[in-house]
Design an enzyme around this catalytic site. Structure first.
Site, PDB file in Angstrom:
ATOM      1  N   ASP A  98       0.822  -1.212   0.000  1.00 46.66           N
ATOM      2  CA  ASP A  98       0.000   0.000   0.000  1.00 46.66           C
ATOM      3  C   ASP A  98       0.855   1.259   0.000  1.00 46.66           C
ATOM      4  O   ASP A  98       1.547   1.540   0.973  1.00 46.66           O
ATOM      5  CB  ASP A  98      -0.901  -0.018   1.242  1.00 46.66           C
ATOM      6  N   ASP A 350      -1.976   5.558  -5.575  1.00 44.54           N
ATOM      7  CA  ASP A 350      -2.165   4.632  -4.461  1.00 44.54           C
ATOM      8  C   ASP A 350      -2.371   3.193  -4.917  1.00 44.54           C
ATOM      9  O   ASP A 350      -3.412   2.858  -5.474  1.00 44.54           O
ATOM     10  CB  ASP A 350      -3.373   5.081  -3.627  1.00 44.54           C
TER      11      ASP A 350
END
Ligand SMILES: *[C@@H]1O[C@H](CO)[C@@H](O)[C@H](O)[C@H]1NC(C)=O
Ligand SMILES: *[C@@H]1O[C@H](CO)[C@@H](O)[C@H](O)[C@H]1NC(C)=O
Ligand SMILES: *[C@@H]1O[C@H](CO)[C@@H](O)[C@H](O)[C@H]1NC(C)=O
Ligand SMILES: *[C@@H]1O[C@H](CO)[C@@H](O)[C@H](O)[C@H]1NC(C)=O
Ligand SMILES: *[C@@H]1O[C@H](CO)[C@@H](O)[C@H](O)[C@H]1NC(C)=O
Ligand SMILES: *[C@@H]1O[C@H](CO)[C@@H](O)[C@H](O)[C@H]1NC(C)=O
Length: 461
Positions: A98, A350
């Site tokens: 992440d 992201d």
């Protein structure tokens, strides 16, 4: 953000945050690192539909129960998240990769699973973690610190913090990690935790002697995983991601995370280079008006959008530079609309977000150009589209380069046969996000040391 049908692992602070406009860009602490292929490569996996496990089913069933059926109908299982194996205390664990948060954590044996919507205790299996972390002899717990994080889709985790020996892609460090003992989590049946690659400003370690210090964004700003790798393992201060889509020919998808360099994959020789931008938290916390580097935010100049006429009788290679996707009816297509819209806009890059989130009006334009158009489903508050629709040709302008999204990435199957989810959705007033749908089409270089990002188009694969 509205109901997230695809997992969205952005640290919660993004809600109400404002990106700095104009000149504020990340402070370069060193010259750009070179785009050199490194041997410190971590192979990423996605979870293909065929390997849906019983625990994953439990996770999906929980969503159905929590959300009265709506969320299960929209949950997508194909290529929704990227995972990697990292060794902690001598044992390998699978973790979510992440770039939209900064903490690295593992769920601990005996943790309590709670419902993200009701907050009540539920059976451990509903959190759908992979093998749980058992504290190893090398874990050094730090008394007085508390780990407590919320992600944008209301998943929350809390526990303690400690230093643990971590080995990733051949590099070993001692790293502060969150040891989770309470979790509200939509698990995938494989991952035991998460590897956060963001800036230290958004970490979630708190000093529990000072409970008032809980008010976000006051955190300890400890050194997160990637910074420790640079300092202690001595790699160049850049990492790069090449995410690979799931296709019938490549049912496992996956990708590569390169630490200190780039991975050995085919890509365009030219890179778009843009500065990483600071984020002001003033609207979320008035005492934190000084912009800081939190997420990987870049300025997107705009978007190119063209509807494809499925009945078109000419092959216009200028307007259709992408190789036709297998099975997609684009060979003879013509573009009926071709316009540049929607910029400039600051967007978070992201890997923990599956989709692309744009301003409501830009998202509406993109979705109107599917043939037939995607429709906005009230209730779940998302654009859905017939899976046999022809997707528009959609491109993202960054740093003077146009990056097309492969038509294969414009829709995701849902639990409801024939109904797909458009992969371009409304940001609903939140910051815009370039998630995996974009990342699958580029080699993305996060040059943290130079405060810039570089993108090169992937060759069609
Ligand atoms: C949930 O389902 C029940 C029974 O079908 C229904 O009466 C209720 O309106 C639903 N609630 C929502 C929020 O959809
Ligand atoms: C986590 O932090 C929030 C405030 O940010 C607080 O309300 C909550 O009680 C904390 N949770 C735990 C389990 O300590
Ligand atoms: C998260 O929880 C808050 C408060 O319960 C709710 O208003 C919000 O809609 C939820 N967000 C999501 C993405 O479920
Ligand atoms: C608690 O916060 C105060 C004010 O920020 C600080 O002076 C004090 O050292 C903190 N206490 C601990 C135990 O960290
Ligand atoms: C596609 O184009 C080819 C030659 O340009 C033509 O023979 C064929 O009939 C066209 N197909 C459709 C579906 O229009
Ligand atoms: C999708 O489109 C196909 C072909 O036009 C049609 O047969 C099918 O019924 C549509 N599916 C849905 C769910 O509307």
């Amino acid at each position: 953000m509205p109901h997230m049908l695809a997992l969205l692992f952005l640290a919660f602070s993004v809600v109400g945050a404002q990106a700095e406009s104009g000149a504020s860009t990340a402070r370069a602490i060193q010259a750009p690192a070179q785009n050199i292929v490194t041997s410190n490569i971590l192979e990423l996996i996605t979870i293909p539909r065929s390997s849906t496990t019983s625990t994953q089913v439990a996770g999906l069933a929980k969503r159905a129960e929590d959300d009265n059926g709506t969320e299960a109908y929209l949950s997508t299982v194909q290529g929704r998240i990227y995972l990697a194996s990292v060794t902690f205390g001598g044992t390998p664990y699978t973790v979510v990769v992440d770039t939209g948060s900064s903490d690295t954590w593992l769920a601990k044996t005996g943790f309590e699973c709670v419902s993200p919507t009701t907050g009540t205790s539920v059976p451990e299996a509903q959190c759908a973690f992979g093998p749980l972390y058992t504290p190893s002899p090398t874990l050094i717990e730090i008394p007085g610190l508390e780990f407590n994080i919320s992600y944008a889709d209301n998943e929350t985790l809390s526990g303690t913090l400690g230093y643990e020996l971590a080995t990733i892609a051949g590099l070993s460090i001692q790293q502060m990690v969150g040891i989770v003992d309470t979790a509200a989590w939509y698990g995938d049946g494989q991952s035991s935790g998460l590897l956060g690659l963001g800036y230290p400003t958004i970490d979630s370690a708190h000093d529990n002697q000072n409970i008032s210090g809980y008010s976000f964004p006051t955190t300890l700003n400890y050194t997160p995983f990637f910074a420790t790798l640079c300092v202690d393992a001595g790699i160049p201060a850049m990492f790069s991601l090449a995410l690979t889509r799931v296709t019938p020919d490549n049912p496992t998808g996956g990708g590569l995370l390169a630490l200190g360099g780039i991975p050995p994959i085919a890509h365009s020789p030219t890179f778009a280079t843009v500065p990483i931008q600071a984020l002001s938290m003033a609207s979320a916390n008035p005492s934190a008006e000084t912009p800081s580097y939190q997420f990987y935010i870049v300025t997107v100049d705009g978007f190119s959008i063209a509807a494809i006429d499925p009945e078109g009788s000419q092959d216009d290679s200028r307007k259709l530079p992408l190789a036709a996707a297998p099975g997609a009816p684009t060979q003879n297509a013509t573009a009926t609309v071709d316009e540049d819209i929607g910029g400039p806009v600051q967007m978070i890059v992201d890997s923990g977000t599956t989709l692309i989130y744009l301003s409501d009006s830009t998202a509406a334009t993109v979705n109107s150009l599917f043939v037939p158009p995607a429709v906005f489903a009230t209730g779940p508050e998302v654009y859905v589209v017939n899976c046999s629709a022809v997707a528009p040709k959609f491109g993202v302008y960054i740093g003077g380069h146009l990056f097309y999204i492969n038509p294969l990435d414009m829709m995701l199957e849902t639990e409801l046969a024939g109904t797909c989810l458009s992969t371009v959705q409304k940001a609903g007033g939140g910051l815009a996000v370039l998630g995996d749908v974009f990342l699958k089409n580029v080699l993305a270089v996060f040059d943290v040391g130079a405060g810039e990002m570089r993108f090169a188009a992937r060759e069609d694969y």
